[in-house]
Design an enzyme around this catalytic site. Structure first.
Site, short mmCIF file in Angstrom:
data_model
loop_
_atom_site.label_atom_id
_atom_site.label_comp_id
_atom_site.label_asym_id
_atom_site.label_seq_id
_atom_site.Cartn_x
_atom_site.Cartn_y
_atom_site.Cartn_z
N ALA A 169 9.06 -0.47 7.82
CA ALA A 169 8.64 -1.77 8.37
C ALA A 169 9.34 -2.87 7.60
CB ALA A 169 7.12 -1.94 8.27
N MET A 170 9.45 -4.03 8.26
CA MET A 170 10.10 -5.18 7.64
C MET A 170 9.35 -6.45 8.01
SD MET A 170 12.43 -6.30 5.68
CE MET A 170 12.66 -8.03 5.25
N GLU A 182 2.68 -5.70 5.64
CA GLU A 182 3.63 -6.69 6.16
C GLU A 182 2.94 -8.04 6.40
OE1 GLU A 182 6.58 -5.63 5.77
OE2 GLU A 182 5.82 -3.61 5.48
N GLU A 188 6.95 -7.53 -3.67
CA GLU A 188 6.32 -6.27 -3.29
C GLU A 188 5.06 -5.95 -4.10
OE1 GLU A 188 6.99 -5.01 -0.66
OE2 GLU A 188 9.05 -5.56 -0.19
#
Length: 657
Positions: free
Chosen positions: A293-294, A320, A342
């Site tokens: 995922a982005m 996300e 992150e």
């Protein structure tokens, strides 16, 4: 002031939108971004699926920050074909643009430098200039053209971009560093029947002209500019969120997510303040998508194969969403401190799941991830520099190659430690809310976070908490090895204890009593419980053949009916233990999850970088000479290769960006 490395000019960093808070050098960027303020940029592109090219132009609105700047250096890529560059100075009385000379120089294996000579007579500090670059994209790493047979529906081709971390310099010339943020607009021209989406806050479409218009009104770094175009449809799943997918996937995706997105957003807003981006849409992409995922602002990209597992889908989407605050609103100024994005997003994700699903669920998921962190440490060794939170890149090293679990989980543990020492998780929530308010739409370094933390909690600063022996902040950031602190996960005991009890039964040299085993009903366990069990059994491998035979007899048929996250771990055990009766299942799994692209060439092109002996294993389980591995493998298969043949040289793929 600081010295502009490309012009030799001493510059003062202006506090413009998205400006970094302190001078820094980004060794992953060839650009002289410190010499200019990027106010805005515009993309005008035509997509040509037949030849797999994007062509058009880029307009940069730049303000030199000191007199004497003679050259503009942008990050580019050998795959970009530059046709012409010109310059205009609005308000100068100059009607016609001035053509500029330029050259392209090598930089690294992931990019080049575009050096543009500027008309110095027209340049003044604080005066806006507009640079227009006409170019064509070819086969760069940011742009993925999929023929129709590689899409889920297999009816129409699709193209998407993936910019993280330094790929977007092959999409458009840029200051390709997270230190620089700006707004952008885009015009995209496409063939009939193609829908275009971008990571933008506003969009419109002219059906007559087949032109899509986009506007991102909030400053973003270059890596968060994203585009996808193909046969895409949508369903609204909330007042500010919709799900996009190919028609054949849409109903499944909507059913899996339901109204959850708005629920998760509401919880996040209670914790960290208003969601800043307006839209929170999600597009599901074919298994060729190179990561899970982005977090592209306003439009999360996610791999469709994750729909098989509701629990992993939940975690990935919430992660996300968390980036809307941590990573997108407040961004790490260099890739050497990726944990600022992150690690904080992982902490935020777990605060959201704790509020939405309870502490036990969050502790179980955390236990799975921290187990994986320690597994990676055993492979790499405690002194491996990639285990640092602040990783010093050597020039030429691709930042994407150092994306690893330490960025996420060691970063999470440090943030958890900060929460612990402030004494109250709700108080720390307030700190994070104010941190976002203070630094939103800026790029920061670790010292900015630490200084703000110590200023927010002056009693901790007075107690010299940053120098507490064995837990020094500097040691957290620059030290190798495991986290210096891990959060207490005992609240998840009701879910994790049965897992460990079952592992203890199977870990002996002889198979356990089947009546005792039968008291553990794995069909009633959650995906994360089964994953934790299999991960820990994999850690105990190799196992005696009789034990593997017992595990196979008890659970293999159950695992067959579960999602790929479970199946992949069982098949890793099969491979690690050379349990030949189940090897046909391994090949069947890989065959099912790779795309159906077949290459006539005997040279097999694997997805990015995969260990050679894993490819050999696949070849041996499929001896037909006519079988060729496809170019693109989905995340489950890449994870299979990584776990069965761990290598420090292989980019980790199962990690969330």
């Amino acid at each position: 002031g600081t010295t502009c490395p490309r012009s030799g000019v001493c510059v003062v960093v202006l506090p413009g939108p998205g400006s970094p808070l302190c001078p820094l050098v980004d060794v992953a960027s060839a650009s002289n971004f410190r010499c200019f303020q990027l106010r805005h940029f515009h993309l005008d592109l035509r997509l040509n699926f037949a030849v797999k090219e994007m062509s058009g132009w880029l307009v940069l609105d730049l303000v030199p920050v000191q007199p004497g700047v003679q050259i503009l250096v942008l990050d580019s890529h050998p795959s970009l074909l530059i046709h012409s560059i010109d310059c205009k100075v609005p308000g100068s009385g100059q009607e016609e643009p001035v053509s500029l000379t330029y050259r392209v120089d090598p930089f690294t294996d992931y990019g080049s430098s575009l050096n543009v000579s500027l008309p110095t007579a027209a340049l003044k500090p604080g005066r806006l200039i507009q640079i227009t670059i006409r170019y064509t994209t070819t086969d760069g790493p940011a742009i993925w053209w999929l023929d129709s047979e590689l899409t889920c529906g297999q009816s129409r081709p699709l193209v998407f971009t993936q910019g993280h971390s330094v790929c977007n310099r092959s999409f458009f010339p840029s200051f390709d560093t997270p230190a620089v943020k700006s707004t952008y607009t885009a015009t995209v021209r496409v063939p009939d029947g193609v829908t275009v989406l971008m990571s933008a806050s506003r969009s419109s479409y002219s059906k007559q002209d087949r032109v899509f218009q986009f506007s991102m009104e909030f400053p973003v770094p270059s890596y968060l500019v994203a585009l996808v175009a193909g046969d895409l449809q949508h369903v609204d799943v909330g007042p500010r969120s919709r799900v996009w997918a190919e028609p054949c996937l849409l109903s499944c995706a909507v059913k899996k997510l339901g109204g959850s997105v708005e629920r998760w957003l509401a919880v996040a807003e209670q914790l960290f303040g208003p969601y800043l981006w307006g839209r929170c849409d999600i597009v599901f992409l074919p298994p060729s998508f190179p990561i899970v995922a982005m977090e592209n602002p306003c439009l999360t990209f996610i791999i469709a194969s994750i729909l098989e597992s509701s629990e992993f889908l939940l975690i990935d989407v919430i992660h996300e969403i968390s980036h809307g605050w941590f990573g997108n609103a407040v961004t790490n100024a260099t890739w050497e401190e990726m944990w600022l994005s992150e690690g904080l997003a992982t902490y935020a994700q777990r605060r959201i799941t704790t509020e939405a699903y309870g502490e036990a669920f969050t502790c179980l998921e955390t236990a799975v991830r921290l187990d994986a962190l320690h597994r990676q440490l055993r492979l790499l060794g405690d002194n491996n520099p990639v285990s640092k939170l602040q990783v010093k890149f050597e020039p030429g090293v691709n930042p994407s190659s150092l994306m690893n679990l330490f960025t996420y989980e060691k970063g999470f543990c440090f943030v958890s430690y900060l929460s612990e020492i402030c004494g109250d998780v709700r108080r720390f929530d307030c700190f994070l809310r104010d941190y976002i308010s203070e630094f939103k739409f800026k790029s920061v370094v670790a010292q900015d976070l630490i200084d703000y933390f110590l200023g927010y909690f002056p009693e901790l600063k007075d107690a010299a908490i940053a120098q507490r022996e064995g837990l020094e902040f500097e040691r957290w950031l620059s030290g190798c090895g495991p986290p210096l602190y891990e959060p207490d996960l005992s609240a998840g005991g009701a879910l994790t204890r049965p897992v460990q009890d079952l592992c203890d039964l199977w870990r002996s040299s002889d198979p356990p009593d089947l009546k005792t085993v039968a008291t553990f009903d794995l069909s009633a366990w959650s995906t994360f419980q089964i994953v934790l069990f299999l991960d820990r059994m994999l850690d105990l491998s190799p196992l005696p053949h009789d034990v593997m035979a017992g595990l196979s007899g008890c659970y293999s048929s159950l695992f067959d009916g579960l999602n790929a996250e479970v199946q992949i771990r069982w098949l890793q055990m099969v491979v690690r233990n050379s349990f030949y009766p189940e090897l046909p299942r391994v090949r069947a799994f890989l065959h099912k999850h790779v795309s159906n692209d077949t290459a006539p060439s005997s040279t097999v092109a694997l997805h990015r970088v995969l260990p050679s002996h894993c490819t050999e294993f696949y070849r041996r389980t499929a001896p037909s000479s006519t079988v060729a591995l496809p170019r693109v493998l989905p995340s489950h298969c890449t994870e299979f290769y990584r776990r069965t043949a761990p290598s420090t040289t292989v980019t980790l793929h199962r990690v969330l960006p």
